[in-house]
Design an enzyme around this catalytic site. Structure first.
Site, mmCIF file in Angstrom:
data_model
loop_
_atom_site.group_PDB
_atom_site.id
_atom_site.type_symbol
_atom_site.label_atom_id
_atom_site.label_comp_id
_atom_site.label_asym_id
_atom_site.label_seq_id
_atom_site.Cartn_x
_atom_site.Cartn_y
_atom_site.Cartn_z
ATOM 1 N N PRO A 27 -8.291 -7.030 14.814
ATOM 2 C CA PRO A 27 -9.665 -7.521 14.911
ATOM 3 C C PRO A 27 -10.122 -8.241 13.644
ATOM 4 O O PRO A 27 -11.074 -8.998 13.651
ATOM 5 C CB PRO A 27 -10.487 -6.262 15.165
ATOM 6 C CG PRO A 27 -9.604 -5.116 14.893
ATOM 7 C CD PRO A 27 -8.200 -5.579 14.939
ATOM 8 N N GLU A 35 -6.456 3.712 14.570
ATOM 9 C CA GLU A 35 -7.422 2.864 13.855
ATOM 10 C C GLU A 35 -6.744 1.651 13.240
ATOM 11 O O GLU A 35 -7.424 0.831 12.602
ATOM 12 C CB GLU A 35 -8.117 3.682 12.759
ATOM 13 C CG GLU A 35 -8.849 4.919 13.273
ATOM 14 C CD GLU A 35 -9.801 4.606 14.414
ATOM 15 O OE1 GLU A 35 -9.686 5.241 15.474
ATOM 16 O OE2 GLU A 35 -10.644 3.693 14.256
ATOM 17 N N ASP A 49 -3.581 -30.487 30.971
ATOM 18 C CA ASP A 49 -4.174 -31.821 30.780
ATOM 19 C C ASP A 49 -5.474 -31.746 29.996
ATOM 20 O O ASP A 49 -5.560 -32.191 28.875
ATOM 21 C CB ASP A 49 -4.443 -32.477 32.139
ATOM 22 C CG ASP A 49 -3.148 -32.588 32.924
ATOM 23 O OD1 ASP A 49 -3.202 -32.869 34.121
ATOM 24 O OD2 ASP A 49 -2.094 -32.363 32.282
HETATM 25 C C1 LIG Z 1 -13.798 -7.042 16.879
HETATM 26 C C2 LIG Z 1 -14.726 -5.850 16.688
HETATM 27 C C3 LIG Z 1 -15.351 -5.490 18.037
HETATM 28 C C4 LIG Z 1 -15.839 -6.242 15.724
HETATM 29 C C5 LIG Z 1 -13.912 -4.666 16.178
HETATM 30 C C6 LIG Z 1 -14.189 -4.113 14.915
HETATM 31 C C7 LIG Z 1 -13.428 -3.043 14.478
HETATM 32 C C8 LIG Z 1 -12.378 -2.518 15.260
HETATM 33 C C9 LIG Z 1 -12.105 -3.088 16.511
HETATM 34 C C10 LIG Z 1 -11.010 -2.565 17.367
HETATM 35 O O1 LIG Z 1 -10.892 -2.945 18.496
HETATM 36 N N1 LIG Z 1 -10.137 -1.699 16.791
HETATM 37 C C11 LIG Z 1 -9.043 -1.118 17.586
HETATM 38 C C12 LIG Z 1 -7.803 -1.994 17.541
HETATM 39 N N2 LIG Z 1 -8.166 -3.319 18.002
HETATM 40 C C13 LIG Z 1 -7.298 -4.373 18.097
HETATM 41 O O2 LIG Z 1 -6.125 -4.295 17.835
HETATM 42 C C14 LIG Z 1 -7.905 -5.692 18.503
HETATM 43 C C15 LIG Z 1 -9.230 -5.747 18.937
HETATM 44 C C16 LIG Z 1 -9.781 -6.978 19.305
HETATM 45 C C17 LIG Z 1 -9.060 -8.167 19.264
HETATM 46 C C18 LIG Z 1 -7.726 -8.107 18.831
HETATM 47 N N3 LIG Z 1 -6.798 -9.088 18.699
HETATM 48 O O3 LIG Z 1 -5.665 -8.530 18.254
HETATM 49 C C19 LIG Z 1 -5.830 -7.203 18.083
HETATM 50 C C20 LIG Z 1 -7.146 -6.892 18.448
HETATM 51 C C21 LIG Z 1 -7.204 -2.028 16.135
HETATM 52 C C22 LIG Z 1 -6.224 -0.886 16.057
HETATM 53 C C23 LIG Z 1 -5.930 -0.447 17.474
HETATM 54 C C24 LIG Z 1 -6.693 -1.366 18.381
HETATM 55 C C25 LIG Z 1 -12.867 -4.164 16.964
#
Ligand SMILES: CC(C)(C)c1cccc(C(=O)NCC2(NC(=O)c3cccc4nocc34)CCCC2)c1
Length: 246
Positions: free
Chosen positions: A89, A116, A169
């Protein structure tokens, strides 16, 4: 193209090689996906893959050693340097320009977080780029990894059959899609736009371009601002806006 994915759920990520365009690309040997599970590199009796966070607080962090061991095995398992990406994220938002850049790499190593996330020192020492697919809370990085694999695989030469390539396209020109229609000609009293039945391919092309421009202007003005519009584009868009405002 060779993609290695480090994930606690290899059966989830490898589904992308079973279906549709990515399934065929995998079958044709255009895409090679290998999954590596940190749990296979956990040396304790309980095969632990998570660890407690320094500083306390809720949740766990992915345990460092099994994660790094899986990454090192993945890199060592084939020739060539891997660009190492952590789906996160905190990452830079994935867009088509980034997808095109990544499709040019010989190998990608995708690291999927769970709990996390992963230790910041692993990011600092092992990861080249952090990439996010969008702002929503997810349970893991696996679906983002599958999104990235899908987008990249479509750009591998030969991956797209004739039936699949239309959507490239307008979006590859950075615009939204024009509306699509198929049988029946009249659906619950709603007819297909007449131009599409006219057989006048120049008019159809202009209509589709105007719809892509107009819908982008209406729904995604950020795309319009970035697009290089020809004078014909400008004329078509102005005509669309005049009609919209009349
Ligand atoms: C974006 C916002 C809402 C502000 C936010 C803030 C803090 C934490 C999280 C959150 O989702 N943490 C959990 C995890 N998320 C992702 O991995 C993940 C989530 C979203 C898009 C992604 N693109 O790639 C990996 C992605 C990270 C560790 C395990 C899953 C989301």
């Amino acid at each position: 193209m060779r993609i290695d994915a480090v994930t606690l759920f290899p059966d989830l990520v490898s589904q992308v090689t079973q279906w549709g365009v990515t399934g065929r690309a995998s079958e044709q040997g255009l895409l090679q996906l290998v999954c590596w599970n940190p749990r296979d590199y956990a040396r304790d009796r309980h095969r632990t893959v998570d660890d407690r966070p320094y500083g306390g607080g809720p949740g766990m962090v992915m345990k460092v050693e099994p994660l790094r061991a899986a990454m090192h095995e993945a890199r060592a398992s084939a020739p060539g340097r891997s660009l190492s990406l952590y789906l996160s994220p905190q990452g830079r938002r994935l867009d088509q320009a980034a997808v095109e850049r990544l499709a040019g790499q010989e190998r990608l190593l995708l690291v999927c977080g769970r709990y996390e996330g992963i230790d910041e020192r692993v990011i600092a020492t092992e990861i080249d780029e952090e990439i996010s697919i969008g702002d929503y809370v997810l349970s893991g990085g696996e679906l983002p990894a599958m999104v990235l694999i899908d987008a990249v695989a479509r750009l591998i030469p030969g991956a797209l059959g004739h039936a699949d390539s239309a959507s490239e396209d307008s979006f590859s020109a950075g615009l939204l899609d024009y509306p699509h229609y198929t049988r029946p000609e009249v659906l619950d009293g709603m007819a297909v736009p007449a131009v599409l039945l006219s057989g006048d391919h120049d008019a159809i092309g202009r209509w589709r371009r105007q719809q892509a421009l107009g819908r982008s202007w209406l729904r995604r003005p950020d795309l319009i601002n970035r697009a290089q519009l020809s004078t014909e584009d400008r004329r078509l868009l102005d005509e669309y806006i005049d009609e919209y405002r009349s």
